[in-house]
Design an enzyme around this catalytic site. Structure first.
Site, PDB file in Angstrom:
ATOM      1  N   ASP A  62      -2.582   2.394   4.476  1.00 44.35           N
ATOM      2  CA  ASP A  62      -1.669   1.249   4.308  1.00 44.35           C
ATOM      3  C   ASP A  62      -1.307   1.185   2.825  1.00 44.35           C
ATOM      4  OD1 ASP A  62      -0.307  -1.126   4.697  1.00 44.35           O
ATOM      5  OD2 ASP A  62      -2.114  -2.339   4.991  1.00 44.35           O
ATOM      6  N   LYS A  64       1.825   1.191   1.504  1.00 35.97           N
ATOM      7  CA  LYS A  64       3.036   0.384   1.260  1.00 35.97           C
ATOM      8  C   LYS A  64       3.851   0.913   0.080  1.00 35.97           C
ATOM      9  CE  LYS A  64       1.185  -3.986   3.112  1.00 35.97           C
ATOM     10  NZ  LYS A  64      -0.280  -3.852   3.197  1.00 35.97           N
ATOM     11  N   ILE A  68      11.513   4.700  -6.281  1.00 36.49           N
ATOM     12  CA  ILE A  68      12.732   5.501  -6.112  1.00 36.49           C
ATOM     13  C   ILE A  68      12.448   6.636  -5.118  1.00 36.49           C
ATOM     14  CG2 ILE A  68      13.692   4.934  -8.389  1.00 36.49           C
ATOM     15  CD1 ILE A  68      12.711   7.711  -9.334  1.00 36.49           C
TER      16      ILE A  68
END
Ligand code: C5P
Length: 227
Positions: A62, A64, A68
């Site tokens: 996880d 996240k 860019i």
């Protein structure tokens, strides 16, 4: 229609101690589809924590990611090289970034001769009420259009997202609380049975299991409630 996973349970190993993580992973691996390594454990022990958990069960990282496209592509390749089952990026990062994540996942997995991980988009955190943010269903739709395998979505939005994105899209739902238990800091909570009924593939459960006196007992109870 794609069948739902036989075991829907993903347990978040949200601890800072590697020994504690190993003990939880040993106990819970037989009862779960995946174990989740998130920011707390990762920032205590880095990739070593992922390797340790991956020796015991398929891992959902996880992480996240949100940056860019080139940075996310390269970071995704490095996540995939570790041999994980699934990881995520923020859907708010946009289409080029999500495509970069998929490309990186393929490249890293190929380089390490490992299966390509599933890549999910995070829609809206389940600790948010949701006011003033992009709608979870529109973010999920964008994630699907970018080629992602699924999204992390709150229980409150899972039905809308399932309707918008169809059956062939993985929906992982955090903010799950067994009947009558503590909601902690999660605003949008749902019981395990209700989340499955609304279309969840996976239930992401952390503290209700890991803080319990009998984590395996709570995990078993959740699985019973969903069958
Ligand atoms: O302890 P609890 O069951 O609330 O843990 C939920 C887990 O799911 C945490 O590890 C949290 O980081 C994660 N998560 C979430 N909402 C998201 C994505 C991940 O709560 N949208």
């Amino acid at each position: 229609m794609r069948p739902r996973p036989e075991n829907p349970l993903i347990v978040a190993i949200d601890v800072s101690d590697l020994g504690e993580a190993a003990a939880l992973a040993d106990a819970l691996a037989p009862h779960t589809a995946m174990l989740k390594v998130g920011l707390e454990l990762f920032w205590a022990h880095g990739p070593e924590a992922i390797r340790l958990v991956a020796e015991r069960a398929p891992v959902f990282v996880d992480c996240k990611l949100h940056d860019i496209p080139t940075t996310v592509e390269r970071a995704s390749a490095n996540v995939a090289r570790l041999g994980v089952r699934m990881f995520n990026v923020h859907a708010l990062g946009g289409e080029a970034m999500m495509r970069g994540a998929l490309e990186g996942a393929r490249r890293g997995a190929d380089a390490a001769r490992r299966p390509v991980p599933l890549v999910l988009g995070v829609t809206v955190l389940s600790s948010h009420g949701g006011e003033g943010l992009a709608s979870p269903a529109s973010l999920a739709w964008e994630a699907k259009g970018s080629g992602l395998d699924g999204v992390v979505v709150s229980g409150e939005d899972v039905r809308d997202v399932r309707d918008a994105c169809g059956e062939d899209f993985v929906l992982a739902v955090p903010g799950i609380r067994p009947e009558g238990s503590n909601g902690h800091d999660q605003v949008r909570v749902l019981t395990p049975a209700a989340a499955i009924e609304r279309g969840a593939d996976y239930l992401i459960v952390g503290r209700s299991i890991t803080d319990a006196a009998d984590p395996v007992g709570v995990a078993r109870g959740i699985l019973r409630a969903t069958r």
